[in-house]
Design a protein around this motif. Structure first.
Motif, PDB file in Angstrom:
ATOM      1  N   GLU A   1       0.843  -1.207   0.000  1.00 21.70           N
ATOM      2  CA  GLU A   1       0.000   0.000   0.000  1.00 21.70           C
ATOM      3  C   GLU A   1       0.875   1.253   0.000  1.00 21.70           C
ATOM      4  N   ALA A   2       1.964   1.228   0.773  1.00 22.58           N
ATOM      5  CA  ALA A   2       2.862   2.389   0.808  1.00 22.58           C
ATOM      6  C   ALA A   2       3.552   2.553  -0.544  1.00 22.58           C
ATOM      7  N   GLY A   3       3.995   1.440  -1.110  1.00 21.55           N
ATOM      8  CA  GLY A   3       4.645   1.493  -2.428  1.00 21.55           C
ATOM      9  C   GLY A   3       6.139   1.765  -2.346  1.00 21.55           C
ATOM     10  N   THR A   4       6.569   2.423  -1.281  1.00 22.31           N
ATOM     11  CA  THR A   4       7.996   2.736  -1.097  1.00 22.31           C
ATOM     12  C   THR A   4       8.419   2.263   0.283  1.00 22.31           C
ATOM     13  N   ILE A   5       9.525   1.530   0.336  1.00 20.69           N
ATOM     14  CA  ILE A   5      10.043   1.100   1.640  1.00 20.69           C
ATOM     15  C   ILE A   5      11.442   1.684   1.835  1.00 20.69           C
ATOM     16  N   ILE A   6      11.778   1.918   3.091  1.00 20.55           N
ATOM     17  CA  ILE A   6      13.119   2.401   3.424  1.00 20.55           C
ATOM     18  C   ILE A   6      13.738   1.377   4.361  1.00 20.55           C
ATOM     19  N   THR A   7      14.934   0.948   4.020  1.00 17.47           N
ATOM     20  CA  THR A   7      15.564  -0.095   4.810  1.00 17.47           C
ATOM     21  C   THR A   7      17.073   0.124   4.909  1.00 17.47           C
ATOM     22  N   GLY A   8      17.719  -0.725   5.692  1.00 16.99           N
ATOM     23  CA  GLY A   8      19.176  -0.673   5.821  1.00 16.99           C
ATOM     24  C   GLY A   8      19.809  -1.787   5.002  1.00 16.99           C
ATOM     25  N   ARG A   9      21.064  -1.590   4.661  1.00 15.90           N
ATOM     26  CA  ARG A   9      21.761  -2.580   3.832  1.00 15.90           C
ATOM     27  C   ARG A   9      21.789  -3.957   4.490  1.00 15.90           C
ATOM     28  N   ARG A  10      21.911  -4.025   5.810  1.00 15.11           N
ATOM     29  CA  ARG A  10      21.964  -5.351   6.453  1.00 15.11           C
ATOM     30  C   ARG A  10      20.621  -6.074   6.341  1.00 15.11           C
ATOM     31  N   THR A  11      19.533  -5.311   6.467  1.00 14.71           N
ATOM     32  CA  THR A  11      18.202  -5.937   6.324  1.00 14.71           C
ATOM     33  C   THR A  11      17.999  -6.392   4.886  1.00 14.71           C
ATOM     34  N   LEU A  12      18.439  -5.580   3.921  1.00  7.67           N
ATOM     35  CA  LEU A  12      18.343  -6.013   2.521  1.00  7.67           C
ATOM     36  C   LEU A  12      19.117  -7.315   2.330  1.00  7.67           C
ATOM     37  N   ASP A  13      20.306  -7.393   2.908  1.00 13.36           N
ATOM     38  CA  ASP A  13      21.096  -8.635   2.792  1.00 13.36           C
ATOM     39  C   ASP A  13      20.342  -9.799   3.434  1.00 13.36           C
ATOM     40  N   ALA A  14      19.716  -9.544   4.589  1.00 14.58           N
ATOM     41  CA  ALA A  14      18.987 -10.618   5.273  1.00 14.58           C
ATOM     42  C   ALA A  14      17.782 -11.070   4.435  1.00 14.58           C
ATOM     43  N   MET A  15      17.156 -10.102   3.713  1.00 14.30           N
ATOM     44  CA  MET A  15      15.991 -10.448   2.873  1.00 14.30           C
ATOM     45  C   MET A  15      16.432 -11.139   1.581  1.00 14.30           C
ATOM     46  N   LYS A  16      17.734 -11.013   1.260  1.00  8.46           N
ATOM     47  CA  LYS A  16      18.346 -11.593   0.049  1.00  8.46           C
ATOM     48  C   LYS A  16      18.099 -10.762  -1.219  1.00  8.46           C
ATOM     49  N   ARG A  17      16.945 -10.103  -1.332  1.00  8.14           N
ATOM     50  CA  ARG A  17      16.654  -9.347  -2.546  1.00  8.14           C
ATOM     51  C   ARG A  17      15.688  -8.210  -2.209  1.00  8.14           C
ATOM     52  N   PRO A  18      15.646  -7.163  -3.062  1.00  3.52           N
ATOM     53  CA  PRO A  18      14.689  -6.083  -2.809  1.00  3.52           C
ATOM     54  C   PRO A  18      13.258  -6.609  -2.841  1.00  3.52           C
ATOM     55  N   LEU A  19      12.364  -5.938  -2.155  1.00  2.00           N
ATOM     56  CA  LEU A  19      10.953  -6.339  -2.176  1.00  2.00           C
ATOM     57  C   LEU A  19      10.382  -6.007  -3.548  1.00  2.00           C
ATOM     58  N   VAL A  20       9.769  -6.994  -4.188  1.00  2.00           N
ATOM     59  CA  VAL A  20       9.244  -6.748  -5.530  1.00  2.00           C
ATOM     60  C   VAL A  20       7.977  -5.893  -5.466  1.00  2.00           C
ATOM     61  N   GLY A  21       7.765  -5.127  -6.523  1.00  2.00           N
ATOM     62  CA  GLY A  21       6.556  -4.306  -6.626  1.00  2.00           C
ATOM     63  C   GLY A  21       6.572  -3.095  -5.727  1.00  2.00           C
ATOM     64  N   ARG A  22       7.719  -2.819  -5.097  1.00  2.00           N
ATOM     65  CA  ARG A  22       7.858  -1.654  -4.243  1.00  2.00           C
ATOM     66  C   ARG A  22       9.192  -0.980  -4.537  1.00  2.00           C
ATOM     67  N   ARG A  23       9.234   0.349  -4.374  1.00  2.00           N
ATOM     68  CA  ARG A  23      10.520   1.030  -4.505  1.00  2.00           C
ATOM     69  C   ARG A  23      11.301   0.797  -3.208  1.00  2.00           C
ATOM     70  N   ASN A  24      12.507   0.308  -3.313  1.00  2.00           N
ATOM     71  CA  ASN A  24      13.339   0.016  -2.144  1.00  2.00           C
ATOM     72  C   ASN A  24      14.403   1.094  -2.020  1.00  2.00           C
ATOM     73  N   VAL A  25      14.344   1.878  -0.962  1.00  2.00           N
ATOM     74  CA  VAL A  25      15.370   2.881  -0.693  1.00  2.00           C
ATOM     75  C   VAL A  25      16.252   2.281   0.400  1.00  2.00           C
ATOM     76  N   VAL A  26      17.527   2.084   0.082  1.00  2.00           N
ATOM     77  CA  VAL A  26      18.403   1.324   0.971  1.00  2.00           C
ATOM     78  C   VAL A  26      19.547   2.201   1.475  1.00  2.00           C
ATOM     79  N   TYR A  27      19.666   2.272   2.792  1.00  2.00           N
ATOM     80  CA  TYR A  27      20.759   3.035   3.395  1.00  2.00           C
ATOM     81  C   TYR A  27      22.048   2.229   3.391  1.00  2.00           C
ATOM     82  N   THR A  28      23.119   2.891   2.934  1.00  2.00           N
ATOM     83  CA  THR A  28      24.452   2.303   3.000  1.00  2.00           C
ATOM     84  C   THR A  28      25.471   3.424   3.002  1.00  2.00           C
ATOM     85  N   LYS A  29      26.662   3.117   3.501  1.00  2.00           N
ATOM     86  CA  LYS A  29      27.767   4.080   3.402  1.00  2.00           C
ATOM     87  C   LYS A  29      28.795   3.589   2.398  1.00  2.00           C
TER      88      LYS A  29
END
Ligand SMILES: NC(=O)c1ccc[n+]([C@@H]2O[C@H](COP(=O)([O-])OP(=O)(O)OC[C@H]3O[C@@H](n4cnc5c(N)ncnc54)[C@H](OP(=O)(O)O)[C@@H]3O)[C@@H](O)[C@H]2O)c1
Length: 163
Positions: A39-67
């Motif tokens: 419903e939100a359509g856009t998610i904001i996450t951290g690089r470690r959570t993205l790694d834990a999920m293995k891949r970006p969430l489909v059908g949503r814009r994934n904004v990923v924090y990293t340095k």
């Protein structure tokens, strides 16, 4: 811009055992997460959570924090962009692109930097203790929230929506 934080937490306020192992939740919780983030359509996450999920969430814009420079240098797409910008800047950019709601999905570092910008917390309280794990946030601003909704699920989990 409405900012929703979505998390599953243990009775002792943990979201994970460590950077790779988040607490297990029921299919009902997974379905709720899917619904809110879609419903939100856009998610904001951290690089470690993205790694834990293995891949970006489909059908949503994934904004990923990293340095990591190498990730920050990759070309943003409609599905995935990496950022190290201040949370307010990121929300402003998304707002200019017409985004009305974002779902902040953690982990701890990202819930922490967005905590003062979060309008609603959707917390699935899981009936378990974790002990020495990853907390929801590592810093808090004292604030009392109200319960906007609550659901008790057959799994023993309770969903609370706090504002
Ligand atoms: N139960 C739940 O609801 C839930 C939700 C989400 C996650 N989790 C779990 O929580 C664990 C991960 O949480 P976490 O706190 O360790 O990691 P995280 O918040 O997912 O990611 C941390 C990473 O984000 C980047 N980062 C953080 N602050 C930044 C900033 N200001 N600017 C740029 N980049 C920044 C850094 O990436 P780089 O190292 O690449 O620079 C940092 O290592 C996993 O086990 C995950 O499965 C549980």
């Amino acid at each position: 811009m409405k900012v929703i934080a979505v998390a599953a937490i243990s009775l002792d306020g943990m979201i994970a055992f460590d950077a790779e192992r988040q607490i297990e939740t029921s299919p009902q919780d997974k379905a709720y997460f899917e619904k809110v983030t879609r419903e939100a359509g856009t998610i904001i996450t951290g690089r470690r959570t993205l790694d834990a999920m293995k891949r970006p969430l489909v059908g949503r814009r994934n904004v990923v924090y990293t340095k990591q420079e190498v990730l920050l240098a990759t070309e943003p797409t409609d599905q995935l962009w990496y950022t190290d910008e201040a949370p307010k800047q990121v929300l402003k950019k998304l707002g200019k692109q017409g985004v009305k709601t974002v779902a902040v999905i953690g982990g701890s570092e990202i819930f922490t930097i967005f905590r003062d910008l979060t309008d609603e917390w959707h917390l699935t309280i899981c009936p378990q203790f974790v002990g020495d794990g990853v907390p929801l946030c590592t810093e808090y601003t004292p604030e009392k929230l109200g319960v906007a909704a609550r659901e008790v699920w057959g799994s023993g989990e309770t969903l609370v929506i706090l504002r």
